[in-house]
Scaffold this active site. Structure first.
Site, PDB file in Angstrom:
ATOM      1  N   ARG A   1       0.833  -1.210   0.000  1.00  0.00           N
ATOM      2  CA  ARG A   1       0.000   0.000   0.000  1.00  0.00           C
ATOM      3  C   ARG A   1       0.866   1.258   0.000  1.00  0.00           C
ATOM      4  NH1 ARG A   1      -3.208  -3.593  -0.658  1.00  0.00           N
ATOM      5  NH2 ARG A   1      -5.322  -3.722   0.185  1.00  0.00           N
TER       6      ARG A   1
ATOM      7  N   SER B   1     -10.605  -0.597   2.788  1.00  0.00           N
ATOM      8  CA  SER B   1      -9.883  -0.707   4.068  1.00  0.00           C
ATOM      9  C   SER B   1      -9.544   0.693   4.565  1.00  0.00           C
ATOM     10  CB  SER B   1      -8.564  -1.447   3.882  1.00  0.00           C
ATOM     11  OG  SER B   1      -8.771  -2.697   3.297  1.00  0.00           O
TER      12      SER B   1
ATOM     13  N   GLU C   1      -5.088   3.962   6.221  1.00  0.00           N
ATOM     14  CA  GLU C   1      -4.614   3.783   4.847  1.00  0.00           C
ATOM     15  C   GLU C   1      -5.175   4.906   3.976  1.00  0.00           C
ATOM     16  OE1 GLU C   1      -5.685   1.468   1.003  1.00  0.00           O
ATOM     17  OE2 GLU C   1      -5.948   0.175   2.733  1.00  0.00           O
TER      18      GLU C   1
HETATM   19  N1  EPU Z   1     -10.963 -10.665   9.941  1.00  0.00           N
HETATM   20  C1  EPU Z   1     -11.690 -10.700  11.123  1.00  0.00           C
HETATM   21  N2  EPU Z   1     -12.673  -9.757  11.297  1.00  0.00           N
HETATM   22  C2  EPU Z   1     -12.956  -8.814  10.392  1.00  0.00           C
HETATM   23  C3  EPU Z   1     -12.189  -8.754   9.207  1.00  0.00           C
HETATM   24  C4  EPU Z   1     -11.188  -9.700   8.998  1.00  0.00           C
HETATM   25  O1  EPU Z   1     -11.477 -11.538  11.979  1.00  0.00           O
HETATM   26  O2  EPU Z   1     -13.869  -8.005  10.627  1.00  0.00           O
HETATM   27  C5  EPU Z   1      -9.952 -11.706   9.700  1.00  0.00           C
HETATM   28  C6  EPU Z   1     -10.465 -12.673   8.628  1.00  0.00           C
HETATM   29  O3  EPU Z   1     -11.203 -13.699   9.164  1.00  0.00           O
HETATM   30  C7  EPU Z   1      -9.178 -13.204   8.030  1.00  0.00           C
HETATM   31  C8  EPU Z   1      -8.237 -12.014   8.162  1.00  0.00           C
HETATM   32  O4  EPU Z   1      -8.790 -11.142   9.134  1.00  0.00           O
HETATM   33  O5  EPU Z   1      -8.655 -14.249   8.779  1.00  0.00           O
HETATM   34  C9  EPU Z   1      -7.998 -11.296   6.862  1.00  0.00           C
HETATM   35  O6  EPU Z   1      -9.228 -10.820   6.342  1.00  0.00           O
HETATM   36  P1  EPU Z   1      -9.452 -10.613   4.757  1.00  0.00           P
HETATM   37  O7  EPU Z   1      -9.025 -11.800   4.012  1.00  0.00           O
HETATM   38  O8  EPU Z   1     -10.836 -10.101   4.565  1.00  0.00           O
HETATM   39  O9  EPU Z   1      -8.392  -9.507   4.335  1.00  0.00           O
HETATM   40  P2  EPU Z   1      -7.897  -8.198   5.070  1.00  0.00           P
HETATM   41  O10 EPU Z   1      -6.529  -8.394   5.597  1.00  0.00           O
HETATM   42  O11 EPU Z   1      -8.945  -7.753   6.034  1.00  0.00           O
HETATM   43  C10 EPU Z   1      -6.766  -7.183   2.917  1.00  0.00           C
HETATM   44  C11 EPU Z   1      -6.779  -5.894   2.146  1.00  0.00           C
HETATM   45  C12 EPU Z   1      -8.066  -5.780   1.326  1.00  0.00           C
HETATM   46  C13 EPU Z   1      -8.091  -6.950   0.359  1.00  0.00           C
HETATM   47  C14 EPU Z   1      -8.028  -8.269   1.174  1.00  0.00           C
HETATM   48  C15 EPU Z   1      -7.923  -9.482   0.296  1.00  0.00           C
HETATM   49  C16 EPU Z   1      -5.466  -4.326   3.461  1.00  0.00           C
HETATM   50  C17 EPU Z   1      -5.483  -3.133   4.354  1.00  0.00           C
HETATM   51  N3  EPU Z   1      -6.667  -4.764   3.067  1.00  0.00           N
HETATM   52  O12 EPU Z   1      -7.855  -7.153   3.840  1.00  0.00           O
HETATM   53  O13 EPU Z   1      -8.011  -4.569   0.589  1.00  0.00           O
HETATM   54  O14 EPU Z   1      -9.272  -6.924  -0.436  1.00  0.00           O
HETATM   55  O15 EPU Z   1      -6.845  -8.265   2.018  1.00  0.00           O
HETATM   56  O16 EPU Z   1      -6.649  -9.548  -0.285  1.00  0.00           O
HETATM   57  O17 EPU Z   1      -4.400  -4.833   3.140  1.00  0.00           O
HETATM   58  C18 EPU Z   1      -8.677  -2.277   0.393  1.00  0.00           C
HETATM   59  O18 EPU Z   1      -7.481  -1.989   0.400  1.00  0.00           O
HETATM   60  O19 EPU Z   1      -9.577  -1.395   0.312  1.00  0.00           O
HETATM   61  C19 EPU Z   1      -9.074  -3.684   0.558  1.00  0.00           C
HETATM   62  C20 EPU Z   1     -10.342  -4.031   0.705  1.00  0.00           C
END
Ligand code: EPU
Length: 337
Positions: free
Chosen positions: A162, A237, A333
């Site tokens: 990012r 995010s 972010e």
């Molecule tokens: N999780 C929770 N609770 C929540 C959200 C997430 O426990 O409310 C846990 C999920 O269960 C999972 C882990 O956190 O084990 C990761 O969640 P997820 O796969 O949804 O991905 P993320 O880390 O929350 C990142 C990016 C997203 C991108 C996804 C998929 C960042 C800041 N965000 O989210 O990007 O779509 O991975 O690759 O790196 C964006 O930048 O706007 C965005 C949506």
């Protein structure tokens, strides 16, 4: 060129915050862009792309220049690959669909990300195992300093998680006018190991998915967790996932063995901020019209008429509580204006 005054930006930012621009102009050609940059309409300028990664907390006392440059051009092509130059004002997801329809591989995992092509390099957009930098060749820019045109290659952009040069040493110094991508026509390098994508393909018994099938999987996953900005204002995010060192990680992992994490190097671990925020009790919380999304705690939402200041205040509460609970700092972010 039509210059408007006191223009509401509510429909120009995906958070749907009702702040206004002192002056506003939508630009459709590089020559108009140069002309307006040379004008003396207002001493300050503010560059607006898709408005998908910003939170407006005040009216903008400047000339807001909306980058609305359109067009897709083939730069070179052979049997296996293609290089495309895409103007900054093209909608990102429309471009993804164009690539899928033409069987150009590389950005199918980046389906449904809000925003425009020109702002994608600034934060090196990424999702489901793919980042913009994986398909990036170069970008064309105009220097705000002397209006000269400058090309940045991949190395010069200094991409990180990012992150890029355009968020650091060159912040606010250049306007990205187009991005050139390297995409595949055959032997696509498919990234399908991300858990939810794998599960979707397994359920449908698809072993060798097409670009369209990968994109469909991503769209379904995103729709199930992330709010559509047309229905509920948001900027994806709101926070970055924090990166902690191995010593901090060992302690964290001992205390919370169930917490998800990604090892990113021998001494660095990324912890999902969404998990931390949920554990701290904020998931689904609503204060007035500002809220934490019910299905993904990483996303802050506007239920209608919240202000940028209210969103910032909620984000600070979250940061303080997560720090108190886990000793981990989470940073925004989204660009707070
Ligand atoms: N999780 C929770 N609770 C929540 C959200 C997430 O426990 O409310 C846990 C999920 O269960 C999972 C882990 O956190 O084990 C990761 O969640 P997820 O796969 O949804 O991905 P993320 O880390 O929350 C990142 C990016 C997203 C991108 C996804 C998929 C960042 C800041 N965000 O989210 O990007 O779509 O991975 O690759 O790196 C964006 O930048 O706007 C965005 C949506």
């Amino acid at each position: 060129m039509h210059i408007e005054e006191h223009k509401s930006l509510k429909t120009y930012n995906t958070f749907s915050i009702d702040c206004s621009a002192r002056y506003f102009v939508s630009i459709q050609s590089i020559s108009d862009l140069k002309e307006v940059l040379q004008s003396s309409i207002h001493p300050e300028i503010f560059i607006l792309g898709g408005g998908s990664n910003m939170l407006l907390t005040q009216d903008i006392d400047a000339l807001v220049i909306h980058i609305n440059l359109k067009g897709i051009e083939i730069i070179s092509e052979d049997k296996d690959s293609i290089s495309l130059k895409v103007m900054a004002g093209e909608n990102w997801h429309d471009f993804v669909e164009y690539c899928i329809n033409h069987n150009y591989g590389g950005i199918e995992n980046l389906s449904l990300i809000p925003g425009n092509v020109g702002t994608a390099p600034i934060q090196n957009i990424g999702a489901y195992g793919v980042e913009l930098k994986d398909v990036f060749n170069s970008c064309s820019t105009i220097s705000l300093n002397n209006l000269s045109e400058k090309e940045f290659n991949k190395e010069e952009c200094k991409f990180g998680y990012r992150n890029s040069i355009f968020k650091n040493e060159e912040k606010g110094a250049f306007i990205i006018t187009s991005v050139t991508f390297n995409l595949t026509k055959t032997n696509h390098n498919k990234s399908i190991s991300y858990g939810a994508i794998k599960e979707y393909l397994n359920n449908l018994q698809i072993e060798n998915p097409t670009l369209k099938e990968i994109s469909d999987a991503v769209i379904l996953i995103r729709k199930s967790k992330l709010p559509d900005p047309k229905e509920l204002g948001n900027s994806g995010s709101f926070f970055k996932n924090p990166i902690i060192n191995d010593i901090e990680f060992n302690q964290f992992h001992n205390n919370y063995p169930e917490a998800p994490y990604y090892k990113i190097s021998n001494s660095e671990y990324k912890i999902p901020a969404g998990w931390l925020i949920e554990q701290s009790g904020f998931k689904g919380m609503r204060i007035g019209d500002a809220g934490v999304h019910k299905k993904q705690a990483l996303v802050l939402v506007n239920y209608g008429n919240t202000t940028g200041k209210e969103i910032v205040s909620l984000s600070k509460k979250i940061q303080t509580k997560v720090k108190e609970d886990f000793g981990i700092s989470i940073l925004a972010e989204v660009n707070i204006i």
